[in-house]
Scaffold this motif. Structure first.
Motif, PDB file in Angstrom:
ATOM      1  N   ASP A  23       0.829  -1.217   0.000  1.00 12.47           N
ATOM      2  CA  ASP A  23       0.000   0.000   0.000  1.00 12.47           C
ATOM      3  C   ASP A  23       0.858   1.260   0.000  1.00 12.47           C
ATOM      4  O   ASP A  23       0.530   2.241  -0.664  1.00 12.47           O
ATOM      5  CB  ASP A  23      -0.938   0.016   1.206  1.00 12.47           C
ATOM      6  N   ARG A  26       2.398   3.001  -3.312  1.00 11.26           N
ATOM      7  CA  ARG A  26       1.657   3.912  -4.200  1.00 11.26           C
ATOM      8  C   ARG A  26       2.351   5.263  -4.271  1.00 11.26           C
ATOM      9  O   ARG A  26       2.233   5.975  -5.253  1.00 11.26           O
ATOM     10  CB  ARG A  26       0.232   4.080  -3.707  1.00 11.26           C
ATOM     11  N   HIS A  27       3.127   5.616  -3.247  1.00  5.98           N
ATOM     12  CA  HIS A  27       3.876   6.878  -3.232  1.00  5.98           C
ATOM     13  C   HIS A  27       5.169   6.770  -4.031  1.00  5.98           C
ATOM     14  O   HIS A  27       5.654   7.750  -4.552  1.00  5.98           O
ATOM     15  CB  HIS A  27       4.198   7.292  -1.787  1.00  5.98           C
ATOM     16  N   ASP A  28       5.741   5.568  -4.085  1.00  2.81           N
ATOM     17  CA  ASP A  28       7.010   5.375  -4.766  1.00  2.81           C
ATOM     18  C   ASP A  28       6.818   4.827  -6.175  1.00  2.81           C
ATOM     19  O   ASP A  28       7.584   5.152  -7.069  1.00  2.81           O
ATOM     20  CB  ASP A  28       7.886   4.427  -3.941  1.00  2.81           C
ATOM     21  N   GLY A  29       5.827   4.007  -6.358  1.00  2.00           N
ATOM     22  CA  GLY A  29       5.524   3.485  -7.685  1.00  2.00           C
ATOM     23  C   GLY A  29       6.314   2.267  -8.114  1.00  2.00           C
ATOM     24  O   GLY A  29       6.217   1.860  -9.262  1.00  2.00           O
ATOM     25  N   TYR A 144       9.975  -1.410 -12.172  1.00  2.00           N
ATOM     26  CA  TYR A 144       9.045  -1.435 -13.294  1.00  2.00           C
ATOM     27  C   TYR A 144       9.735  -1.227 -14.639  1.00  2.00           C
ATOM     28  O   TYR A 144       9.236  -1.654 -15.670  1.00  2.00           O
ATOM     29  CB  TYR A 144       7.914  -0.410 -13.097  1.00  2.00           C
TER      30      TYR A 144
END
Length: 178
Positions: A23, A26-29, A144
């Motif tokens: 969760d 979401r700030h770091d991606g 990613y």
């Protein structure tokens, strides 16, 4: 020196209980694997700047033997020696070795993957393909941008297989496909 913004974010995310890390990302991606590993590292060695940066330092040390093997395959002992010197003097390699981010880990995984793919092209074995699959999954769970690397490698293997087929070299085609 103090941690910079992204490093601080890495440490703050890795400090969380493991179940809360996805969760927080979401700030770091980024995918969660590096943060989970850093979490375990911090449990063992602490959360000080040196301790958290040492995690990347160890990953960076693992790059050297992998690069030696890869460079030696490509050009022999002299090329491997030059590759070692270039890696040791590379400002990017030094920065990634001292930064609490996943980039040094990615270098290890990418080199290990290249070595395994090279082995699999030369002598396909099912266990090598299993290891390649594990490296691919680990890369994707680490950063990613690994998608772009893997797409490029996949395209290169398709081109290689197409050229082998075009030239009528069935053994090379089999090696490219397997």
């Amino acid at each position: 020196s103090p941690l910079w913004l992204d490093e601080s974010l890495s440490v703050n995310i890795a400090r969380l209980p493991i179940g809360q890390i996805p969760d927080a990302l979401r700030h770091d991606g980024h995918p969660p694997l590096y943060y989970v590993l850093l979490h375990g590292w911090m449990d063992l060695f602490g959360t000080g700047n040196r301790a958290v940066r040492a995690f990347s330092g160890l990953w960076s040390l693992a790059v050297f033997p992998l690069l030696w093997v890869a460079a030696r395959r490509l050009g022999g002992r002299r090329v491997a020696t030059y590759a070692m010197v270039l890696l040791a003097l590379s400002p990017y390699a030094v920065r990634y070795a001292t930064e609490t981010r996943m980039y040094a880990m990615e270098m290890v995984l990418a080199l290990a993957g290249w070595l395994l793919v090279d082995d699999a092209v030369r002598a396909p074995r099912w266990w090598r393909l299993g290891l390649i699959s594990a490296i691919v999954a680990t890369l994707l769970w680490t950063h990613y941008w690994a998608m772009w690397l893997l797409a490029t490698v996949g395209l290169a293997l398709v081109v290689r297989a197409w050229r082998a087929r075009k030239n009528g070299n069935q053994d090379r085609l089999r090696a490219c496909v397997l």
